[in-house]
Design an enzyme around this catalytic site. Structure first.
Site, PDB file in Angstrom:
ATOM      1  N   VAL A  16       0.907  -1.402   0.132  1.00  0.00           N
ATOM      2  CA  VAL A  16      -0.056   0.181   0.473  1.00  0.00           C
ATOM      3  C   VAL A  16       0.936   1.016   0.063  1.00  0.00           C
ATOM      4  O   VAL A  16       0.751   2.310  -0.876  1.00  0.00           O
ATOM      5  CB  VAL A  16      -1.271   0.135   0.965  1.00  0.00           C
ATOM      6  CG1 VAL A  16      -1.809   1.293   1.276  1.00  0.00           C
ATOM      7  CG2 VAL A  16      -1.999  -1.300   1.664  1.00  0.00           C
ATOM      8  N   THR A 123      -5.685   0.027   6.679  1.00  0.00           N
ATOM      9  CA  THR A 123      -7.218  -0.405   7.381  1.00  0.00           C
ATOM     10  C   THR A 123      -7.081  -0.664   8.989  1.00  0.00           C
ATOM     11  O   THR A 123      -6.114  -1.701   9.087  1.00  0.00           O
ATOM     12  CB  THR A 123      -7.578  -1.460   6.390  1.00  0.00           C
ATOM     13  OG1 THR A 123      -7.689  -1.540   4.775  1.00  0.00           O
ATOM     14  CG2 THR A 123      -9.062  -2.171   6.456  1.00  0.00           C
ATOM     15  N   GLU A 155      -4.140  -5.920  -5.535  1.00  0.00           N
ATOM     16  CA  GLU A 155      -2.987  -6.212  -5.980  1.00  0.00           C
ATOM     17  C   GLU A 155      -2.719  -7.029  -7.040  1.00  0.00           C
ATOM     18  O   GLU A 155      -4.124  -7.802  -8.216  1.00  0.00           O
ATOM     19  CB  GLU A 155      -2.098  -7.207  -4.606  1.00  0.00           C
ATOM     20  CG  GLU A 155      -1.999  -6.830  -3.310  1.00  0.00           C
ATOM     21  CD  GLU A 155      -1.370  -7.762  -2.437  1.00  0.00           C
ATOM     22  OE1 GLU A 155      -1.207  -8.806  -2.911  1.00  0.00           O
ATOM     23  OE2 GLU A 155      -1.745  -6.931  -1.410  1.00  0.00           O
ATOM     24  N   ASN A 208     -15.171  -4.644   1.696  1.00  0.00           N
ATOM     25  CA  ASN A 208     -14.347  -5.836   1.902  1.00  0.00           C
ATOM     26  C   ASN A 208     -15.075  -7.281   2.111  1.00  0.00           C
ATOM     27  O   ASN A 208     -15.174  -8.227   1.368  1.00  0.00           O
ATOM     28  CB  ASN A 208     -13.306  -6.052   2.316  1.00  0.00           C
ATOM     29  CG  ASN A 208     -12.162  -4.844   2.067  1.00  0.00           C
ATOM     30  OD1 ASN A 208     -11.776  -4.962   1.046  1.00  0.00           O
ATOM     31  ND2 ASN A 208     -10.751  -4.851   2.824  1.00  0.00           N
ATOM     32  N   PHE A 249     -17.390 -10.467  -8.982  1.00  0.00           N
ATOM     33  CA  PHE A 249     -16.914 -10.646  -8.335  1.00  0.00           C
ATOM     34  C   PHE A 249     -18.086 -12.460  -7.581  1.00  0.00           C
ATOM     35  O   PHE A 249     -18.812 -12.202  -6.812  1.00  0.00           O
ATOM     36  CB  PHE A 249     -16.911 -10.239  -7.085  1.00  0.00           C
ATOM     37  CG  PHE A 249     -15.401  -9.866  -6.158  1.00  0.00           C
ATOM     38  CD1 PHE A 249     -15.021  -8.383  -7.411  1.00  0.00           C
ATOM     39  CD2 PHE A 249     -14.442 -10.135  -5.431  1.00  0.00           C
ATOM     40  CE1 PHE A 249     -13.501  -8.333  -6.817  1.00  0.00           C
ATOM     41  CE2 PHE A 249     -13.232  -9.703  -5.599  1.00  0.00           C
ATOM     42  CZ  PHE A 249     -13.186  -8.985  -5.934  1.00  0.00           C
ATOM     43  N   ALA A 252     -16.721 -18.313  -8.764  1.00  0.00           N
ATOM     44  CA  ALA A 252     -16.434 -19.346  -8.020  1.00  0.00           C
ATOM     45  C   ALA A 252     -15.400 -20.371  -7.940  1.00  0.00           C
ATOM     46  O   ALA A 252     -13.831 -20.140  -8.807  1.00  0.00           O
ATOM     47  CB  ALA A 252     -17.447 -20.528  -8.543  1.00  0.00           C
ATOM     48  N   CYS A 260      -5.761  -9.003   2.306  1.00  0.00           N
ATOM     49  CA  CYS A 260      -6.786  -7.462   3.146  1.00  0.00           C
ATOM     50  C   CYS A 260      -8.625  -8.504   3.271  1.00  0.00           C
ATOM     51  O   CYS A 260      -8.675  -7.999   4.322  1.00  0.00           O
ATOM     52  CB  CYS A 260      -7.329  -7.053   1.941  1.00  0.00           C
ATOM     53  SG  CYS A 260      -6.764  -5.347   1.393  1.00  0.00           S
ATOM     54  N   LYS A 320      -3.462 -14.955  -6.092  1.00  0.00           N
ATOM     55  CA  LYS A 320      -4.147 -14.963  -7.278  1.00  0.00           C
ATOM     56  C   LYS A 320      -2.863 -14.256  -8.098  1.00  0.00           C
ATOM     57  O   LYS A 320      -2.345 -14.154  -7.899  1.00  0.00           O
ATOM     58  CB  LYS A 320      -5.297 -13.409  -6.538  1.00  0.00           C
ATOM     59  CG  LYS A 320      -4.832 -12.510  -6.904  1.00  0.00           C
ATOM     60  CD  LYS A 320      -5.893 -11.311  -6.450  1.00  0.00           C
ATOM     61  CE  LYS A 320      -4.884  -9.448  -6.746  1.00  0.00           C
ATOM     62  NZ  LYS A 320      -5.854  -8.755  -6.978  1.00  0.00           N
ATOM     63  N   ARG A 327       0.037 -14.054   1.986  1.00  0.00           N
ATOM     64  CA  ARG A 327      -0.392 -14.460   2.654  1.00  0.00           C
ATOM     65  C   ARG A 327      -1.907 -15.166   2.046  1.00  0.00           C
ATOM     66  O   ARG A 327      -3.144 -14.110   1.693  1.00  0.00           O
ATOM     67  CB  ARG A 327      -0.959 -12.889   2.765  1.00  0.00           C
ATOM     68  CG  ARG A 327       0.585 -12.571   3.561  1.00  0.00           C
ATOM     69  CD  ARG A 327       0.379 -10.824   4.186  1.00  0.00           C
ATOM     70  NE  ARG A 327       0.783 -10.410   2.998  1.00  0.00           N
ATOM     71  CZ  ARG A 327       0.617  -8.429   2.973  1.00  0.00           C
ATOM     72  NH1 ARG A 327       0.308  -8.153   4.110  1.00  0.00           N
ATOM     73  NH2 ARG A 327       0.313  -8.070   1.449  1.00  0.00           N
TER      74      ARG A 327
END
Ligand code: UDX
Length: 433
Positions: A16, A123, A155, A208, A249, A252, A260, A320, A327
């Site tokens: 960030v 955050t 990210e 989120n 989003f 699946a 996050c 991803k 993380r």
């Protein structure tokens, strides 16, 4: 370009902080990024970027003149108009956010003569801004402003997201502090949401939580699709075209990870609980995600029987694509479960080095990972996997079974290449099971 370039100190040289610092420099501001890790600052000064984030290295190189790195607080703060807080707020054992790095920044601020604005990018739980405000006042820094400016960049696309935001949220106690943060973003198009500090803090956590809820929702729909013979990819398309629902989003898969979502869902759950509220829906979202990460193991059992002595190739390790961030990556849970079942695990990832994954053998290509395996699992939808010659790979495997944890590959192509293919929430190809 901003009409009037400002001086910005950014505390924290993580994902960030570095993206914020480099992007503000690109807007024409003079930025000093400060971190407590000397080796990180030394690397940045040498021109090395310690994280993998597309476009970031170029941005830092291009803005060298306006971008400095230091471990020294006084050097960072020197006549700064803005002090951005972009330090980590990891979960503590109790699930609350650990704010020690935030307090360290606030307590380290020297006596500041002029006016500057502390801007919270990390955050934090709702109510943190008010506590920071009190702490600044106690320290005699009443003239220092405070604003909450949560980050919504993802990210892998963080640089692009910064310059093309869906919205810029600015919460402040005093209008002039909010005005100053909005002015800093001059040159960026996007709706601005101005509000009080607590609401800005909640917008971040709620955004989120909404995204995580969609993922757990579609994952549960996928699980019901599997049980009933529907195909979740078609279902997501069919519901996503409803303008009230929207298409994003709704992919699946084997669950969300990252720096996050898992952390912020725990923080919001805990924040609610600490205030006497049991956030049932969020609890379910978290639990569905935990179970989802493990579903691949059941699929492997169905195809291979007991996994002891079976070789499984994990394709992709990062949580991803287009990041090296591990993380809360589903790959960690999968590798751990597979090793516990006695399987041999070989993994490939184009950017994650993976050498600290004990018991996992790292291969330097998807083909090498799959060689001699009983099954391959697509864990991260790296684009490279679309270019693999699966017919060739299948011939090198002991049994050509492919579990597509991201519904990334074309089932017909994979089956035509001789594989038994199983995705998430789609009819399984059970030939030979
Ligand atoms: C997220 C938010 O998107 C961002 O706004 C916030 O600032 C930080 O957290 P990030 O964690 O970088 O960003 O990645 P994101 O692209 O949102 O994906 C998070 C996880 O959800 C990944 O593990 C991804 O694989 C998973 N995901 C996403 C799904 O499983 N299905 C989807 O449809 C979308």
């Amino acid at each position: 370009m901003s009409a009037s370039p400002s001086r910005v100190a950014v505390f924290g040289a993580g994902y960030v902080g570095l993206v914020t610092g480099a992007c503000l420099a690109e807007l024409g501001h003079s930025v000093v990024v400060r971190d407590v890790l000397p080796e990180r600052i030394a690397a940045l000064r040498r021109g090395e970027v310690p994280i993998y984030e597309p476009g970031l290295a170029d941005l830092i190189a291009r803005n060298r003149e306006r971008l400095a790195f230091t471990t020294d607080v006084a050097e960072a703060i020197d006549s700064a108009d803005y002090v951005y807080v972009a330090v980590g707020t990891p979960p503590t054992y109790s699930g609350d956010a650990d704010l020690s790095a935030v307090w360290m920044v606030i307590d380290e601020l020297p006596a500041i003569d002029g006016r500057c604005v502390v801007v919270m990018k990390s955050t934090v739980p709702v109510g943190t801004g008010l506590r920071v405000r009190h702490r600044l006042d106690e320290r005699g820094l009443e003239q220092v402003g405070y604003a909450s400016n949560p980050e919504f960049t993802a990210e892998g696309t963080a640089v692009a997201d910064f310059f093309r935001p869906d919205r810029i949220v600015v919460g402040s106690f005093r209008d002039e502090d909010g005005d100053a943060v909005v002015a800093l973003h001059r040159g960026i198009e996007g709706p601005v949401v101005r509000c009080d500090v607590a609401s800005a803090e909640m917008i971040k956590l709620a955004a989120n939580a909404a995204l995580m809820t969609r993922i757990s929702f579609i994952n549960e729909i996928a699980n019901v699709c599997e049980a009933t013979g529907a195909d979740v990819v078609r279902v997501a398309e069919g519901i996503g075209l409803d303008r009230r629902i929207g298409p994003s989003f709704l992919r699946a898969g084997i669950g969300f990870g990252g720096s996050c979502f898992p952390k912020d869902s725990l923080a919001l759950k805990q924040l609610a609980a600490n205030s006497g509220y049991h956030f049932q829906l969020l609890n379910a979202v978290i639990e569905v995600n935990e179970l989802q990460k493990r579903r691949v193991i059941g699929k492997l059992h169905r195809h291979l029987g007991p996994l002891r002595g079976k070789r499984v190739a994990l394709l992709g390790l990062a949580f991803k694509p287009h990041t090296d961030d591990m993380r809360e990556a589903p790959s960690l849970v999968l590798a751990g479960r597979l090793l516990a079942e006695g399987a041999d695990v070989r993994a490939w990832d184009p950017v994650v080095d993976g050498h600290d994954l004990h018991g996992v053998e790292i291969a330097n290509s998807p083909e090498a990972a799959a060689d001699g395996a009983d099954a391959v699992v697509v864990v991260t939808e790296w684009p490279q996997l679309a270019d693999v010659d699966w017919a060739v790979v299948g011939r090198t495997m002991r049994t050509p079974v492919l579990i597509d944890g991201r519904n990334f590959l074309d089932p017909e192509l994979i089956q035509a290449a001789g594989f038994r293919y199983e995705g998430i929430g789609r009819a399984a190809d059970t030939r030979g099971v």
